[in-house]
Design an enzyme around this catalytic site. Structure first.
Site, PDB file in Angstrom:
ATOM      1  N   CYS A   1      62.238  80.501 -12.145  1.00  0.00           N
ATOM      2  CA  CYS A   1      63.031  81.275 -13.117  1.00  0.00           C
ATOM      3  C   CYS A   1      63.663  80.351 -14.160  1.00  0.00           C
ATOM      4  O   CYS A   1      64.423  79.440 -13.803  1.00  0.00           O
ATOM      5  CB  CYS A   1      64.111  82.052 -12.367  1.00  0.00           C
ATOM      6  SG  CYS A   1      65.316  82.822 -13.448  1.00  0.00           S
TER       7      CYS A   1
ATOM      8  N   GLY B   1      62.346  96.396 -22.402  1.00  0.00           N
ATOM      9  CA  GLY B   1      62.370  95.158 -23.180  1.00  0.00           C
ATOM     10  C   GLY B   1      62.794  93.925 -22.405  1.00  0.00           C
ATOM     11  O   GLY B   1      62.949  92.857 -22.996  1.00  0.00           O
TER      12      GLY B   1
ATOM     13  N   HIS C   1      65.919  87.579 -14.740  1.00  0.00           N
ATOM     14  CA  HIS C   1      67.182  87.065 -14.183  1.00  0.00           C
ATOM     15  C   HIS C   1      68.214  87.779 -15.037  1.00  0.00           C
ATOM     16  O   HIS C   1      68.264  87.558 -16.258  1.00  0.00           O
ATOM     17  CB  HIS C   1      67.247  85.536 -14.349  1.00  0.00           C
ATOM     18  CG  HIS C   1      68.524  84.897 -13.894  1.00  0.00           C
ATOM     19  ND1 HIS C   1      68.548  83.826 -13.015  1.00  0.00           N
ATOM     20  CD2 HIS C   1      69.816  85.132 -14.224  1.00  0.00           C
ATOM     21  CE1 HIS C   1      69.795  83.439 -12.812  1.00  0.00           C
ATOM     22  NE2 HIS C   1      70.594  84.221 -13.542  1.00  0.00           N
TER      23      HIS C   1
ATOM     24  N   HIS D   1      70.824  89.290 -17.405  1.00  0.00           N
ATOM     25  CA  HIS D   1      71.595  88.629 -18.458  1.00  0.00           C
ATOM     26  C   HIS D   1      72.179  89.688 -19.372  1.00  0.00           C
ATOM     27  O   HIS D   1      71.565  90.726 -19.613  1.00  0.00           O
ATOM     28  CB  HIS D   1      70.740  87.636 -19.246  1.00  0.00           C
ATOM     29  CG  HIS D   1      69.423  88.185 -19.687  1.00  0.00           C
ATOM     30  ND1 HIS D   1      68.353  88.314 -18.825  1.00  0.00           N
ATOM     31  CD2 HIS D   1      69.013  88.666 -20.874  1.00  0.00           C
ATOM     32  CE1 HIS D   1      67.328  88.847 -19.475  1.00  0.00           C
ATOM     33  NE2 HIS D   1      67.699  89.075 -20.724  1.00  0.00           N
TER      34      HIS D   1
ATOM     35  N   HIS E   1      73.319  90.473 -23.063  1.00  0.00           N
ATOM     36  CA  HIS E   1      73.249  90.054 -24.469  1.00  0.00           C
ATOM     37  C   HIS E   1      74.587  90.378 -25.131  1.00  0.00           C
ATOM     38  O   HIS E   1      75.081  91.512 -24.999  1.00  0.00           O
ATOM     39  CB  HIS E   1      72.175  90.844 -25.219  1.00  0.00           C
ATOM     40  CG  HIS E   1      70.760  90.593 -24.774  1.00  0.00           C
ATOM     41  ND1 HIS E   1      69.899  89.772 -25.463  1.00  0.00           N
ATOM     42  CD2 HIS E   1      70.050  91.068 -23.722  1.00  0.00           C
ATOM     43  CE1 HIS E   1      68.711  89.766 -24.861  1.00  0.00           C
ATOM     44  NE2 HIS E   1      68.780  90.541 -23.796  1.00  0.00           N
TER      45      HIS E   1
HETATM   46  P1  DGP Z   1      65.335  90.152 -22.489  1.00  0.00           P
HETATM   47  O1  DGP Z   1      64.232  90.507 -23.431  1.00  0.00           O
HETATM   48  O2  DGP Z   1      66.429  91.211 -22.423  1.00  0.00           O
HETATM   49  O3  DGP Z   1      64.818  89.746 -21.129  1.00  0.00           O
HETATM   50  O4  DGP Z   1      66.037  88.895 -23.133  1.00  0.00           O
HETATM   51  C1  DGP Z   1      65.587  87.599 -22.924  1.00  0.00           C
HETATM   52  C2  DGP Z   1      66.153  86.782 -24.035  1.00  0.00           C
HETATM   53  O5  DGP Z   1      66.107  85.427 -23.632  1.00  0.00           O
HETATM   54  C3  DGP Z   1      65.369  86.870 -25.337  1.00  0.00           C
HETATM   55  O6  DGP Z   1      66.226  87.378 -26.364  1.00  0.00           O
HETATM   56  C4  DGP Z   1      64.950  85.448 -25.655  1.00  0.00           C
HETATM   57  C5  DGP Z   1      65.813  84.624 -24.740  1.00  0.00           C
HETATM   58  N1  DGP Z   1      65.175  83.447 -24.190  1.00  0.00           N
HETATM   59  C6  DGP Z   1      63.976  83.398 -23.557  1.00  0.00           C
HETATM   60  N2  DGP Z   1      63.730  82.147 -23.133  1.00  0.00           N
HETATM   61  C7  DGP Z   1      64.808  81.407 -23.495  1.00  0.00           C
HETATM   62  C8  DGP Z   1      65.143  80.033 -23.341  1.00  0.00           C
HETATM   63  O7  DGP Z   1      64.419  79.226 -22.771  1.00  0.00           O
HETATM   64  N3  DGP Z   1      66.344  79.641 -23.868  1.00  0.00           N
HETATM   65  C9  DGP Z   1      67.182  80.502 -24.506  1.00  0.00           C
HETATM   66  N4  DGP Z   1      68.328  80.000 -24.984  1.00  0.00           N
HETATM   67  N5  DGP Z   1      66.894  81.806 -24.665  1.00  0.00           N
HETATM   68  C10 DGP Z   1      65.711  82.235 -24.165  1.00  0.00           C
END
Ligand code: DGP
Length: 114
Positions: free
Chosen positions: A6, A93, A98, A100, A102
């Site tokens: 992850c 989306g 994991h 999170h 926003h």
């Molecule tokens: P979701 O689509 O709700 O699962 O949001 C995942 C978000 O995570 C997406 O907006 C892009 C962000 N993201 C994906 N990989 C990384 C990463 O390696 N670093 C950071 N800072 N953000 C990431």
């Protein structure tokens, strides 16, 4: 329990780079790699929980704590008006499994989201 595959577990553990804006015992907050607004922060629990549907009663205190972290990072960016969003499942989306939160702000936000 961390999931070794992850990316958000790796970021929480400091094994992967991220622009960290907050960290404490239970949460880490990072700037989103592909920001959708001037402020786009992701609040991550250190605990690996794949989706909102996987939270249990044992996580109630953690979920409350996450909301405190949301307020802290929004305030740090000078935001009083902002949106908190959780995508639950691929159809909504979610791309990183994991959980999170926003935190989006710094521009006018329309409703409903797409
Ligand atoms: P979701 O689509 O709700 O699962 O949001 C995942 C978000 O995570 C997406 O907006 C892009 C962000 N993201 C994906 N990989 C990384 C990463 O390696 N670093 C950071 N800072 N953000 C990431």
């Amino acid at each position: 329990m961390a999931d070794s595959s992850c990316i958000f577990c790796k970021i929480c553990a400091g094994e992967m780079e991220a622009d960290r804006v907050h960290e404490d015992e239970h949460t880490v907050a990072i700037r989103d790699l592909n920001p959708g607004a001037p402020t786009h922060i992701l609040v991550l629990p250190r605990k690996h929980v794949a989706t909102l549907n996987d939270l249990t009663e044992d996580d109630d205190a953690l979920v409350a704590h996450i909301h405190r972290t949301v307020r802290t990072v929004a305030a740090k960016d000078g935001l009083t008006d902002y949106r908190v969003a959780i995508n639950c499942g691929a159809g909504a989306g979610q791309s990183v499994f994991h959980i999170h939160f926003h935190v989006l702000g710094g521009r006018a936000l329309s409703w409903p989201p797409g």
